[in-house]
Design a protein around this motif. Structure first.
Motif: not given
Length: 171
Positions: A87-108
């Motif tokens: 859960v850790a990497a997904a949680k941090v990535a999703v939280d960070f993607a909410k704060t910036t528009d220059k970071f997007e999650i492709v999948g995993g």
């Protein structure tokens, strides 16, 4: 990079893929150095890691691991967030993607199971391994605490009654 550095990078990535519980593929759309540093610090604090790798080297490193389904996602400027806690990497990535528009999650992927964006977001809503452990310990300790409280209550009541009688006799 010369050939020996590429071989070392592939070996390191392959070792990472064989040890982790989840890998989240992200796309960097022009993040600043400060944003990248912030993301890496957040990942490190959560027990995860974030690295940018050449797509060709990452594809080579994926061979022989459960994460072969990620090779289709490795296009463009991507970064790989990984952690042993699913859960850790997904949680941090999703939280960070909410704060910036220059970071997007492709999948995993979680082992052999490929995840799309919705799957990574659903994984991020789950409690972490440490939170689950804390809840389990709380459930185990709660009955013992109640038993201790119940067994102490009559003794405390008797002590109060005896104290009241002693005060009454003294008065």
């Amino acid at each position: 990079m010369d050939r020996s550095q590429k071989t070392a990078a592939v070996a390191e990535l392959n070792d990472t893929f064989s040890k982790v519980g989840v890998v989240v593929v992200t796309r960097n759309l022009g993040m600043t150095v400060a944003q990248s540093t912030d993301l890496r610090n957040r990942m490190r604090d959560a027990g995860a890691s974030y690295r940018v790798s050449k797509n060709k080297l990452a594809r080579i490193a994926l061979d022989g691991t459960d994460y072969g389904s990620l090779s289709d996602m490795l296009t463009g400027p991507v970064g790989l967030a990984s952690s042993t806690d699913p859960v850790a990497a997904a949680k941090v990535a999703v939280d960070f993607a909410k704060t910036t528009d220059k970071f997007e999650i492709v999948g995993g992927a979680m082992g052999a199971t490929a995840l799309d964006l919705a799957g990574v977001q659903a994984l991020a809503t789950l409690p972490s391994l440490d939170e689950l452990r804390a809840k389990l310990v709380g459930l185990i300790v709660a009955p013992a605490t109640k038993i201790a409280t119940i067994t102490q209550a009559p003794a405390a009541q008797i002590a109060r009654v005896l104290s009241a009688y002693a005060e009454k006799e003294a008065a």
